[in-house]
Design a protein around this motif. Structure first.
Motif, PDB file in Angstrom:
ATOM      1  N   HIS A   2       0.835  -1.199   0.000  1.00 21.36           N
ATOM      2  CA  HIS A   2       0.000   0.000   0.000  1.00 21.36           C
ATOM      3  C   HIS A   2       0.876   1.258   0.000  1.00 21.36           C
ATOM      4  CE1 HIS A   2      -3.367   2.612   0.850  1.00 21.36           C
ATOM      5  NE2 HIS A   2      -2.642   3.162   1.807  1.00 21.36           N
ATOM      6  N   THR A   3       0.518   2.221  -0.828  1.00 21.47           N
ATOM      7  CA  THR A   3       1.248   3.483  -0.887  1.00 21.47           C
ATOM      8  C   THR A   3       0.288   4.639  -0.650  1.00 21.47           C
ATOM      9  OG1 THR A   3       2.825   2.580  -2.480  1.00 21.47           O
ATOM     10  CG2 THR A   3       2.693   4.970  -2.322  1.00 21.47           C
ATOM     11  N   ASP A   4       0.650   5.536   0.247  1.00 21.13           N
ATOM     12  CA  ASP A   4      -0.117   6.761   0.478  1.00 21.13           C
ATOM     13  C   ASP A   4       0.552   7.890  -0.289  1.00 21.13           C
ATOM     14  OD1 ASP A   4      -2.066   5.752   2.290  1.00 21.13           O
ATOM     15  OD2 ASP A   4      -0.571   5.814   3.900  1.00 21.13           O
ATOM     16  N   HIS A   5      -0.276   8.754  -0.878  1.00 27.47           N
ATOM     17  CA  HIS A   5       0.224   9.913  -1.600  1.00 27.47           C
ATOM     18  C   HIS A   5      -0.145  11.161  -0.801  1.00 27.47           C
ATOM     19  CE1 HIS A   5       0.940   7.344  -5.076  1.00 27.47           C
ATOM     20  NE2 HIS A   5      -0.258   6.835  -4.850  1.00 27.47           N
ATOM     21  N   VAL A   6       0.850  11.953  -0.472  1.00 26.23           N
ATOM     22  CA  VAL A   6       0.617  13.187   0.276  1.00 26.23           C
ATOM     23  C   VAL A   6       1.341  14.330  -0.426  1.00 26.23           C
ATOM     24  CG1 VAL A   6       0.273  12.057   2.509  1.00 26.23           C
ATOM     25  CG2 VAL A   6       2.562  12.773   1.835  1.00 26.23           C
ATOM     26  N   ARG A   7       0.917  15.538  -0.140  1.00 22.92           N
ATOM     27  CA  ARG A   7       1.556  16.739  -0.677  1.00 22.92           C
ATOM     28  C   ARG A   7       1.950  17.610   0.506  1.00 22.92           C
ATOM     29  NH1 ARG A   7      -0.680  19.885  -5.753  1.00 22.92           N
ATOM     30  NH2 ARG A   7       0.481  18.198  -6.675  1.00 22.92           N
ATOM     31  N   ARG A   8       3.210  18.028   0.533  1.00 24.98           N
ATOM     32  CA  ARG A   8       3.720  18.865   1.619  1.00 24.98           C
ATOM     33  C   ARG A   8       4.480  20.052   1.041  1.00 24.98           C
ATOM     34  NH1 ARG A   8       0.643  16.328   4.071  1.00 24.98           N
ATOM     35  NH2 ARG A   8       0.975  14.909   5.800  1.00 24.98           N
ATOM     36  N   CYS A  17      23.838  32.420   1.562  1.00 22.77           N
ATOM     37  CA  CYS A  17      23.635  33.561   0.664  1.00 22.77           C
ATOM     38  C   CYS A  17      22.366  34.359   0.948  1.00 22.77           C
ATOM     39  CB  CYS A  17      23.639  33.098  -0.798  1.00 22.77           C
ATOM     40  SG  CYS A  17      22.158  32.198  -1.309  1.00 22.77           S
ATOM     41  N   GLY A  18      21.477  33.838   1.808  1.00 18.68           N
ATOM     42  CA  GLY A  18      20.261  34.554   2.158  1.00 18.68           C
ATOM     43  C   GLY A  18      19.087  34.327   1.230  1.00 18.68           C
ATOM     44  N   HIS A  19      19.266  33.503   0.196  1.00 16.34           N
ATOM     45  CA  HIS A  19      18.177  33.222  -0.738  1.00 16.34           C
ATOM     46  C   HIS A  19      17.050  32.467  -0.032  1.00 16.34           C
ATOM     47  CE1 HIS A  19      16.098  32.237  -4.415  1.00 16.34           C
ATOM     48  NE2 HIS A  19      16.206  30.948  -4.159  1.00 16.34           N
ATOM     49  N   GLY A  20      15.800  32.853  -0.296  1.00 25.11           N
ATOM     50  CA  GLY A  20      14.645  32.163   0.260  1.00 25.11           C
ATOM     51  C   GLY A  20      13.764  31.636  -0.850  1.00 25.11           C
ATOM     52  N   TRP A  21      13.168  30.474  -0.647  1.00 17.77           N
ATOM     53  CA  TRP A  21      12.279  29.892  -1.654  1.00 17.77           C
ATOM     54  C   TRP A  21      11.301  28.948  -0.976  1.00 17.77           C
ATOM     55  CZ3 TRP A  21      17.033  28.173  -0.485  1.00 17.77           C
ATOM     56  CH2 TRP A  21      17.253  26.813  -0.366  1.00 17.77           C
ATOM     57  N   GLU A  22      10.263  28.611  -1.723  1.00 18.12           N
ATOM     58  CA  GLU A  22       9.250  27.675  -1.251  1.00 18.12           C
ATOM     59  C   GLU A  22       9.042  26.614  -2.309  1.00 18.12           C
ATOM     60  OE1 GLU A  22       5.747  29.460   0.364  1.00 18.12           O
ATOM     61  OE2 GLU A  22       6.908  30.913   1.509  1.00 18.12           O
ATOM     62  N   ALA A  23       8.665  25.425  -1.865  1.00 18.29           N
ATOM     63  CA  ALA A  23       8.417  24.334  -2.800  1.00 18.29           C
ATOM     64  C   ALA A  23       7.367  23.398  -2.210  1.00 18.29           C
ATOM     65  CB  ALA A  23       9.701  23.569  -3.094  1.00 18.29           C
ATOM     66  N   THR A  24       6.580  22.808  -3.103  1.00 16.92           N
ATOM     67  CA  THR A  24       5.569  21.827  -2.711  1.00 16.92           C
ATOM     68  C   THR A  24       5.959  20.486  -3.319  1.00 16.92           C
ATOM     69  OG1 THR A  24       3.856  23.511  -2.606  1.00 16.92           O
ATOM     70  CG2 THR A  24       3.125  21.232  -2.782  1.00 16.92           C
ATOM     71  N   TYR A  25       6.047  19.474  -2.483  1.00 20.27           N
ATOM     72  CA  TYR A  25       6.492  18.143  -2.897  1.00 20.27           C
ATOM     73  C   TYR A  25       5.332  17.164  -2.867  1.00 20.27           C
ATOM     74  CZ  TYR A  25      11.156  19.963  -2.156  1.00 20.27           C
ATOM     75  OH  TYR A  25      12.294  20.723  -2.229  1.00 20.27           O
ATOM     76  N   ILE A  67      14.908  25.019   7.185  1.00 18.68           N
ATOM     77  CA  ILE A  67      13.605  24.591   6.674  1.00 18.68           C
ATOM     78  C   ILE A  67      12.538  25.087   7.634  1.00 18.68           C
ATOM     79  CG2 ILE A  67      12.204  22.613   6.011  1.00 18.68           C
ATOM     80  CD1 ILE A  67      14.919  21.077   5.726  1.00 18.68           C
ATOM     81  N   MET A  68      11.501  25.724   7.063  1.00 17.68           N
ATOM     82  CA  MET A  68      10.443  26.323   7.884  1.00 17.68           C
ATOM     83  C   MET A  68       9.074  25.889   7.357  1.00 17.68           C
ATOM     84  SD  MET A  68      12.121  30.113   7.968  1.00 17.68           S
ATOM     85  CE  MET A  68      12.321  30.120   6.196  1.00 17.68           C
ATOM     86  N   ARG A  69       8.057  26.210   8.107  1.00 19.56           N
ATOM     87  CA  ARG A  69       6.703  25.889   7.657  1.00 19.56           C
ATOM     88  C   ARG A  69       6.379  26.726   6.412  1.00 19.56           C
ATOM     89  NH1 ARG A  69       5.571  28.936  12.420  1.00 19.56           N
ATOM     90  NH2 ARG A  69       4.407  30.817  11.934  1.00 19.56           N
ATOM     91  N   PRO A  70       5.440  26.265   5.595  1.00 18.21           N
ATOM     92  CA  PRO A  70       5.118  26.973   4.358  1.00 18.21           C
ATOM     93  C   PRO A  70       4.579  28.374   4.621  1.00 18.21           C
ATOM     94  CG  PRO A  70       3.559  25.188   4.735  1.00 18.21           C
ATOM     95  CD  PRO A  70       4.627  25.066   5.774  1.00 18.21           C
ATOM     96  N   GLY A  71       4.872  29.276   3.698  1.00 16.73           N
ATOM     97  CA  GLY A  71       4.377  30.642   3.788  1.00 16.73           C
ATOM     98  C   GLY A  71       5.335  31.616   4.436  1.00 16.73           C
ATOM     99  N   ARG A  72       6.399  31.128   5.046  1.00 13.49           N
ATOM    100  CA  ARG A  72       7.336  32.015   5.754  1.00 13.49           C
ATOM    101  C   ARG A  72       8.112  32.912   4.791  1.00 13.49           C
ATOM    102  NH1 ARG A  72       6.692  32.601  11.101  1.00 13.49           N
ATOM    103  NH2 ARG A  72       8.880  33.114  11.170  1.00 13.49           N
ATOM    104  N   VAL A  73       8.543  32.379   3.665  1.00 17.58           N
ATOM    105  CA  VAL A  73       9.312  33.171   2.707  1.00 17.58           C
ATOM    106  C   VAL A  73       8.401  34.178   2.012  1.00 17.58           C
ATOM    107  CG1 VAL A  73      10.652  33.095   0.570  1.00 17.58           C
ATOM    108  CG2 VAL A  73      11.096  31.436   2.379  1.00 17.58           C
ATOM    109  N   ALA A  74       7.233  33.740   1.580  1.00 18.08           N
ATOM    110  CA  ALA A  74       6.291  34.647   0.919  1.00 18.08           C
ATOM    111  C   ALA A  74       5.888  35.774   1.867  1.00 18.08           C
ATOM    112  CB  ALA A  74       5.059  33.888   0.445  1.00 18.08           C
ATOM    113  N   GLY A  75       5.671  35.467   3.123  1.00 12.75           N
ATOM    114  CA  GLY A  75       5.305  36.484   4.105  1.00 12.75           C
ATOM    115  C   GLY A  75       6.425  37.479   4.342  1.00 12.75           C
ATOM    116  N   ALA A  76       7.664  37.014   4.327  1.00 18.01           N
ATOM    117  CA  ALA A  76       8.808  37.905   4.518  1.00 18.01           C
ATOM    118  C   ALA A  76       8.954  38.855   3.342  1.00 18.01           C
ATOM    119  CB  ALA A  76      10.089  37.090   4.699  1.00 18.01           C
ATOM    120  N   HIS A  77       8.693  38.361   2.125  1.00 20.26           N
ATOM    121  CA  HIS A  77       8.783  39.211   0.941  1.00 20.26           C
ATOM    122  C   HIS A  77       7.708  40.298   0.959  1.00 20.26           C
ATOM    123  CE1 HIS A  77      12.042  37.201  -0.994  1.00 20.26           C
ATOM    124  NE2 HIS A  77      11.431  36.033  -0.947  1.00 20.26           N
ATOM    125  N   LEU A  78       6.549  40.015   1.524  1.00 19.15           N
ATOM    126  CA  LEU A  78       5.480  41.017   1.596  1.00 19.15           C
ATOM    127  C   LEU A  78       5.885  42.160   2.524  1.00 19.15           C
ATOM    128  CD1 LEU A  78       2.256  38.824   1.808  1.00 19.15           C
ATOM    129  CD2 LEU A  78       2.998  40.247  -0.101  1.00 19.15           C
TER     130      LEU A  78
END
Length: 81
Positions: A2-8, A17-25, A67-78
């Motif tokens: 059995h295989t479970d499929h999840v998105r994180r 270098c200070g670069h920030g990014w977000e990704a969904t796996y 590594i942080m919870r999602p939305g942290r980089v987008a919130g910092a850019h705002l």
């Protein structure tokens, strides 16, 4: 088997270098046949290494990545505007 499929989603920041990014796996989680867990990570349809175990900055290739919870980089850019 059995295989479970999840998105994180995760936020990342390179401590070199200070670069920030977000990704969904897309993650396939299954048992390895010996009672252990096997997780395979996909990004944009490609099989990739776990970002939790092998993070690397896409800008400078640095390995000191926070590594942080999602939305942290987008919130910092705002707040920069």
């Amino acid at each position: 088997m059995h295989t479970d499929h999840v998105r994180r989603a995760y936020s990342f920041v390179c401590l070199d270098c200070g670069h920030g990014w977000e990704a969904t796996y897309d993650i396939d989680v299954s048992e390895d046949g010996r009672g252990g867990v096997l997780a395979t990570y996909h990004l944009g349809g490609r099989l990739v290494r776990s970002p939790l175990q092998h993070p690397r900055c896409p800008d400078c290739e640095g390995r000191k990545v926070r590594i942080m919870r999602p939305g942290r980089v987008a919130g910092a850019h705002l707040h920069e505007r």
